[in-house]
Design an enzyme around this catalytic site. Structure first.
Site, PDB file in Angstrom:
ATOM      1  N   LYS A 172       0.836  -1.195   0.000  1.00  5.05           N
ATOM      2  CA  LYS A 172       0.000   0.000   0.000  1.00  5.05           C
ATOM      3  C   LYS A 172       0.877   1.252   0.000  1.00  5.05           C
ATOM      4  O   LYS A 172       1.724   1.410   0.873  1.00  5.05           O
ATOM      5  CB  LYS A 172      -0.928  -0.012   1.219  1.00  5.05           C
ATOM      6  CG  LYS A 172      -1.871  -1.221   1.239  1.00  5.05           C
ATOM      7  CD  LYS A 172      -2.666  -1.309   2.513  1.00  5.05           C
ATOM      8  CE  LYS A 172      -1.805  -1.679   3.696  1.00  5.05           C
ATOM      9  NZ  LYS A 172      -2.581  -1.981   4.918  1.00  5.05           N
ATOM     10  N   THR A 204      -9.464   8.634   8.635  1.00  5.43           N
ATOM     11  CA  THR A 204      -8.969   7.441   7.936  1.00  5.43           C
ATOM     12  C   THR A 204      -8.659   6.300   8.896  1.00  5.43           C
ATOM     13  O   THR A 204      -7.935   5.364   8.539  1.00  5.43           O
ATOM     14  CB  THR A 204      -7.698   7.787   7.136  1.00  5.43           C
ATOM     15  OG1 THR A 204      -6.713   8.338   8.035  1.00  5.43           O
ATOM     16  CG2 THR A 204      -7.996   8.807   6.045  1.00  5.43           C
ATOM     17  N   GLY A 206      -8.653   2.960  10.573  1.00  5.57           N
ATOM     18  CA  GLY A 206      -9.118   1.633  10.201  1.00  5.57           C
ATOM     19  C   GLY A 206      -9.056   1.308   8.723  1.00  5.57           C
ATOM     20  O   GLY A 206      -9.572   0.269   8.294  1.00  5.57           O
ATOM     21  N   THR A 207      -8.407   2.142   7.918  1.00  5.44           N
ATOM     22  CA  THR A 207      -8.390   1.883   6.466  1.00  5.44           C
ATOM     23  C   THR A 207      -7.654   0.589   6.120  1.00  5.44           C
ATOM     24  O   THR A 207      -8.091  -0.159   5.249  1.00  5.44           O
ATOM     25  CB  THR A 207      -7.746   3.053   5.712  1.00  5.44           C
ATOM     26  OG1 THR A 207      -6.493   3.388   6.330  1.00  5.44           O
ATOM     27  CG2 THR A 207      -8.635   4.271   5.724  1.00  5.44           C
ATOM     28  N   GLY A 208      -6.546   0.324   6.801  1.00  4.80           N
ATOM     29  CA  GLY A 208      -5.797  -0.904   6.504  1.00  4.80           C
ATOM     30  C   GLY A 208      -6.581  -2.149   6.867  1.00  4.80           C
ATOM     31  O   GLY A 208      -6.623  -3.119   6.100  1.00  4.80           O
ATOM     32  N   CYS A 209      -7.208  -2.130   8.034  1.00  6.34           N
ATOM     33  CA  CYS A 209      -8.042  -3.257   8.460  1.00  6.34           C
ATOM     34  C   CYS A 209      -9.188  -3.469   7.480  1.00  6.34           C
ATOM     35  O   CYS A 209      -9.496  -4.601   7.080  1.00  6.34           O
ATOM     36  CB  CYS A 209      -8.623  -3.002   9.849  1.00  6.34           C
ATOM     37  SG  CYS A 209      -7.413  -2.695  11.146  1.00  6.34           S
TER      38      CYS A 209
END
Length: 269
Positions: A172, A204, A206-209
Site C-alpha cells: 500500500k 482514515t 481503520g483503512t488498513g483493516c
C-alpha cells in the site's frame, strides 16, 4: 452465504480491528466471524492500553469455529505475540483457505501493536500461509530492512518480501506523495498497479483493516485476487470519502456508505 473469519484485536473505539472487519463483511454481504487476539483501550486520539488474550483462549476460539462452521476465507490482523502466532499457524496450516495477512505492527498514533520477538515469528510462520500479505510502506520497511521512497522502490521491496515465502504482496502506497493513492500487487512474477484518487480527509482510522477485510470477503465470494483487490480498493476509497468526525481525533471511515447513501433519519418525540 459465504463465511469469513477475522483473527485480530478489538478496537474499543469501533473504527479498526475486529469491529471494522465485521462491519466490512456485513457491507459486502458475507457472514463475519471473529477470533479476538487482544483487547485495546483505544479511541480517536490513540491507543491507551493493550492486553493480549491468552494463546490458549485464542486456540479455543479457533477450534470452536472450525469444528462447527465452514470458513470460506480468513483475514489476519493484529497478532501481537509469538505464542499466539504459533497457535494460529498450527491451526490454519490444517486447511486450504484464502488467507489475507495484514501485518499490523504500529497503530496510526505510534503505539506498538506487535512485540519485537513476534516479528520474526510472523515472517516465518504466518507469511508462508498467506495467499496475500498487505503491508503499508513503514511495515514493509521493517519486514525487509530497507527504505521505500518511490514506485520503483515499492517493486523491489515486494520482490524481497516474496523471497521470504510470501504468496503475493499488495504494498500500500498511501504514505507516498502524489495525487493518487497507488498500491502495488506483486504476484506470479508480475506487477499490477492499482490507482484511486487520494481523498483529502483526516478521518482514515481503520483503512488498513478495512481493505484487508474487504479483500478477504471478495475472495470468499469467488472473485480473482486482482478483482478482489480492485473491488476492495474502490470500497475503501468511498468509505474514506464518506468518513466522519467522531470524538476529538481521527475519525473512522464509513463502512456502510452504500447502505446509508442519501438517507436522512429524523426522530420525533
Amino acid at each position: 452465504m459465504k463465511h469469513v473469519l477475522t483473527i485480530a484485536g478489538s478496537d474499543s473505539g469501533g473504527g479498526a480491528g475486529i469491529q471494522a472487519d465485521l462491519k466490512t463483511f456485513s457491507a459486502l454481504g458475507v457472514y463475519g466471524m471473529s477470533v479476538i487476539t487482544a483487547i485495546t483501550a483505544q479511541n480517536t486520539l490513540g491507543v491507551q492500553a493493550v492486553e493480549d488474550v491468552s494463546p490458549e483462549l485464542v486456540e479455543a476460539q479457533l477450534t470452536s469455529i472450525f469444528s462447527d462452521i465452514r470458513v470460506d476465507a480468513v483475514k489476519i490482523g493484529m497478532v501481537s505475540n509469538q505464542d499466539t502466532i504459533q497457535v494460529i499457524a498450527r491451526q490454519l496450516e490444517k486447511y486450504s483457505l484464502p488467507i489475507v495477512l495484514d501485518p499490523v505492527m504500529v497503530a496510526k498514533g505510534g503505539h506498538a501493536l506487535l512485540q519485537p520477538n513476534a516479528e520474526q515469528a510472523l515472517l516465518e510462520q504466518l507469511l508462508p500461509l498467506a495467499t496475500l500479505v498487505t503491508p503499508n510502506i513503514p511495515e514493509i520497511e521493517r519486514m525487509i530492512g530497507g527504505t521505500v521512497h518511490s514506485l520503483a522502490d515499492m517493486k523491489q521491496a515486494a520482490v524481497k518480501l516474496t523471497e521470504r515465502r510470501a504468496g503475493a504482496v499488495l504494498l500500500k502506497g498511501g504514505h507516498l506523495e502524489g495525487q493518487d493513492a497507488t498500491d502495488l500487487l506483486y504476484t506470479d512474477e508480475r506487477y499490477v498497479v492499482f490507482e484511486q484518487e487520494r481523498i483529502a480527509s483526516r478521518h482514515t482510522h481503520g483503512t488498513g483493516c478495512t481493505l484487508s477485510a474487504a479483500i478477504a470477503g471478495n475472495l470468499a465470494l469467488g472473485h480473482s485476487l486482482e478483482d478482489s483487490i480492485r473491488y476492495a480498493k474502490r470500497y475503501v476509497t468511498e468509505a474514506i470519502r464518506h468518513g466522519f468526525a467522531l470524538g476529538h481525533g481521527i475519525g473512522p471511515t464509513h463502512h456502510f456508505h452504500e447502505l446509508w447513501r442519501d438517507t436522512h433519519v429524523t426522530t420525533h418525540p
